[in-house]
Design an enzyme around this catalytic site. Structure first.
Site, PDB file in Angstrom:
ATOM      1  N   GLU A 197       1.243  -1.087   0.435  1.00 46.19           N
ATOM      2  CA  GLU A 197       0.052   0.462  -0.049  1.00 46.19           C
ATOM      3  C   GLU A 197       1.039   2.106   0.002  1.00 46.19           C
ATOM      4  O   GLU A 197       0.835   1.939   0.546  1.00 46.19           O
ATOM      5  CB  GLU A 197      -1.142  -0.299   1.837  1.00 46.19           C
ATOM      6  CG  GLU A 197      -1.937  -1.590   1.221  1.00 46.19           C
ATOM      7  CD  GLU A 197      -3.285  -0.961   1.888  1.00 46.19           C
ATOM      8  OE1 GLU A 197      -2.997  -0.288   2.849  1.00 46.19           O
ATOM      9  OE2 GLU A 197      -4.067  -1.958   1.979  1.00 46.19           O
ATOM     10  N   GLU A 320      -5.255  -8.471  -0.489  1.00 47.22           N
ATOM     11  CA  GLU A 320      -5.737  -8.804   0.355  1.00 47.22           C
ATOM     12  C   GLU A 320      -7.347  -8.361  -0.059  1.00 47.22           C
ATOM     13  O   GLU A 320      -7.204  -7.387  -0.671  1.00 47.22           O
ATOM     14  CB  GLU A 320      -5.135  -7.763   1.753  1.00 47.22           C
ATOM     15  CG  GLU A 320      -3.399  -7.223   1.640  1.00 47.22           C
ATOM     16  CD  GLU A 320      -3.903  -6.340   2.834  1.00 47.22           C
ATOM     17  OE1 GLU A 320      -4.142  -5.233   3.451  1.00 47.22           O
ATOM     18  OE2 GLU A 320      -2.540  -6.182   3.243  1.00 47.22           O
TER      19      GLU A 320
HETATM   20  O1  AHR Z   1      -5.055  -5.863   6.461  1.00 47.57           O
HETATM   21  C1  AHR Z   1      -4.946  -4.832   7.524  1.00 47.57           C
HETATM   22  C2  AHR Z   1      -4.565  -3.782   6.722  1.00 47.57           C
HETATM   23  O2  AHR Z   1      -5.435  -3.861   5.902  1.00 47.57           O
HETATM   24  C3  AHR Z   1      -2.805  -4.176   6.093  1.00 47.57           C
HETATM   25  O3  AHR Z   1      -2.132  -4.019   7.460  1.00 47.57           O
HETATM   26  C4  AHR Z   1      -3.157  -2.980   4.981  1.00 47.57           C
HETATM   27  O4  AHR Z   1      -2.625  -3.966   4.139  1.00 47.57           O
HETATM   28  C5  AHR Z   1      -4.325  -2.830   4.982  1.00 47.57           C
HETATM   29  O5  AHR Z   1      -4.723  -1.788   4.532  1.00 47.57           O
END
Ligand code: AHR
Length: 524
Positions: A197, A320
């Site tokens: 991110e 994610e």
């Molecule tokens: O999964 C939780 C958080 O979500 C992670 O650390 C980040 O990459 C995303 O914003």
């Protein structure tokens, strides 16, 4: 007399409405057997473990001296649960944590390891007792691919280069240090994430700047002794198509994979919605967001990639995804501990069915996160562990891993899901979601989900020539969509054998699904 007729009409209307509400609806699914060619990579079933709350400490790792039954410090109950879902890949150490993590703090004798503040996640003090050795040894025990995220946000190129050398080189200064720390042979590490991110917690960069930084960092991620690296650039959040376009143009084939993050939460402004207390509208909205919603994002992101990379050399990795609800009342703020209901199971089934359709470009999806954080597989409390409804979906879907996706056409009544907060669009989604795949021995796997809270659905599946007998049919359902497993009642939501599927002589399969149910079966 007049009044009686009026009453009669009202009663009839009421009865017909009730009948409609509890009617068995119908849907059709067609298997496009002739278009079955893309493999569903096992990494589509990947997982994510971040130094966040009790994901690592307590969830996976308790240490060798713990009274909780463990193998070399890893809890036995969780190890077994993860083996049962054939965990294919584990991403670590973050997430946002990765861009503040300095790997050298996590090697050597544990008592000498420095502490740090986990600034992203509740300010908890991290003692670094779980580091590179503990992670890579865990992956070896589980037989899964490690995916290591490098610190681009606050680290250095040198630190990144040395980490890759430490993990994978046979000889040299970093290999010597590794050997001193007890590991002679290098580990096999394929997936390297260059930042996380980077548009946000990973450095608040702009895509042009990150692209250049990526090119620089990846240059020094060397391949030692034939260890082939697969380098992943930190990709877009949901609808950020500009980020993807810029990275595709500026990084090009210096990356093998481009990531994408997509969470299902009610809103990012204020309350994300309770994990266990929600109304029907909120439920339907979540189903639409994770089914047709993610599909729209995948289509648009893939269209950009197809245009810039028509030969399909760069993979899309949804590294994610999952539900993100409010933290459980009474839990530690910033630890993202949430319960997991039948709604989460439905989200998992709708999402996985969607991911299967895009496996030509989509090669990895990591649900967030493996234990005690967000849409987790397991919840732990001291020596107790519960398997979540989402875990059961992952277990039921195992036969799809490494199978060939059979594209499906679904015809099912639709619902309209409106987000009353208006920060996400209204969506129209079918009640029934489906996917299918063909295993290497020819077995055909069929996965169905009926999201309808009130009505069953009789699904007629046109098998297009697939022959055999119904095998291993299972169903996941429960009396109430808010049902979940607790430490006191760990088996409230569990799969059971499913009997309501019939093959007919004309080559169709009829599956009588109850309301709010997920059915997986095989034909062999
Ligand atoms: O999964 C939780 C958080 O979500 C992670 O650390 C980040 O990459 C995303 O914003």
């Amino acid at each position: 007399m007049k009044i009686t007729i009026k009453r009669l009409a009202t009663v009839c209307l009421l009865a017909s409405t009730l009948a409609q509400l509890n009617a068995q609806k119908t849907s059709t699914v067609t298997l496009n057997i002739n278009d079955a060619k893309d493999k569903i990579n096992k990494e589509i079933y990947g997982q994510f473990a971040e130094h966040l709350g009790t994901c690592i400490y307590g969830g996976l790792w308790v240490g060798e001296g713990s009274s909780i039954p463990n193998t070399n410090g890893y809890r036995n109950d969780v190890l077994q649960a993860l083996k049962d879902i054939k965990l294919p890949l584990l991403r670590w150490p973050g997430g946002c944590f990765a861009d503040e993590y300095h790997w050298m703090d996590g090697i050597g004798p544990r008592e000498n390891r420095p502490r740090m503040v986990n600034n992203n996640w509740g300010g908890t003090v991290e003692d670094n007792s779980f580091g590179t050795h503990e992670f890579l040894n865990l992956c070896e025990i589980l037989g899964c691919e490690p995916y290591v995220s490098m610190n681009v946000g606050s680290g250095s190129v040198e630190e990144t280069a040395k980490w890759v050398e430490y993990m994978t080189a046979k000889d040299g200064p970093m290999a010597k240090l590794r050997k001193q720390n007890g590991r002679v042979e290098p580990w096999k590490v394929k997936y390297i994430g260059v930042g996380n991110e980077s548009w946000g917690c990973g450095g608040n960069m702009r895509p042009e700047y990150y692209s250049d930084l990526y090119r620089r960092y990846q240059t020094y991620c060397r391949e030692y002794n034939g260890n082939k690296l697969y380098k992943v650039a930190s990709g877009a959040s949901d609808y950020d198509y500009d980020w993807t376009e810029t990275l595709m143009n500026r990084i090009g084939d210096k990356m093998q994979g481009l990531s994408l993050h997509y969470y299902t939460c009610y809103t990012w402004e204020g309350s994300k919605g309770s994990a266990t207390k929600f109304n029907d509208d909120q439920y339907y909205w979540a189903i639409a967001k994770c089914g047709v919603g993610v599909e729209e994002v995948l289509k648009k992101q893939i269209a950009i990639m197809d245009r810039i990379d028509p030969k399909n050399k760069i993979d899309l990795l949804l590294d994610e995804w999952g539900t993100w609800w409010d933290e459980e009342p009474g839990s530690i703020p910033g630890h993202l501990y949430q319960q997991n209901t039948m709604r989460d199971a439905m989200v998992a089934a709708f999402s996985l069915n969607t991911f299967h359709q895009y496996t030509k470009r989509l090669k990895m999806c990591n649900i967030a996160q493996i234990a005690n954080v967000l849409q987790s597989m397991v919840l732990t409390k001291e020596d107790k562990m519960v398997l979540t409804p989402t875990y059961h979906v992952f277990r039921m879907y195992v036969p799809n891993m490494e199978s060939i996706n059979i594209p499906v056409k679904v015809q099912s009544e639709k619902f309209i899901a409106e987000n009353e907060r208006k920060d996400d669009p209204e969506r129209t989604s079918p009640y029934v979601s489906a996917s299918a795949s063909k295993m290497s021995d020819g077995t055909v796997v069929i996965n169905l989900a009926n999201a309808d809270l009130k009505n069953g659905n009789t699904v007629t599946i046109n098998l297009n020539g697939v022959k055999g007998k119904i095998q291993n049919a299972e169903i996941l359902t429960s009396g109430d969509v808010k049902d979940h497993n607790t430490f006191e009642q760990p088996n409230k939501v569990v799969p059971t054998a499913f009997k309501d599927a019939k093959l007919s002589a004309n080559g169709t399969l009829t599956v009588k699904m109850p309301k709010m149910s997920i059915v997986c079966l095989q034909i062999k």
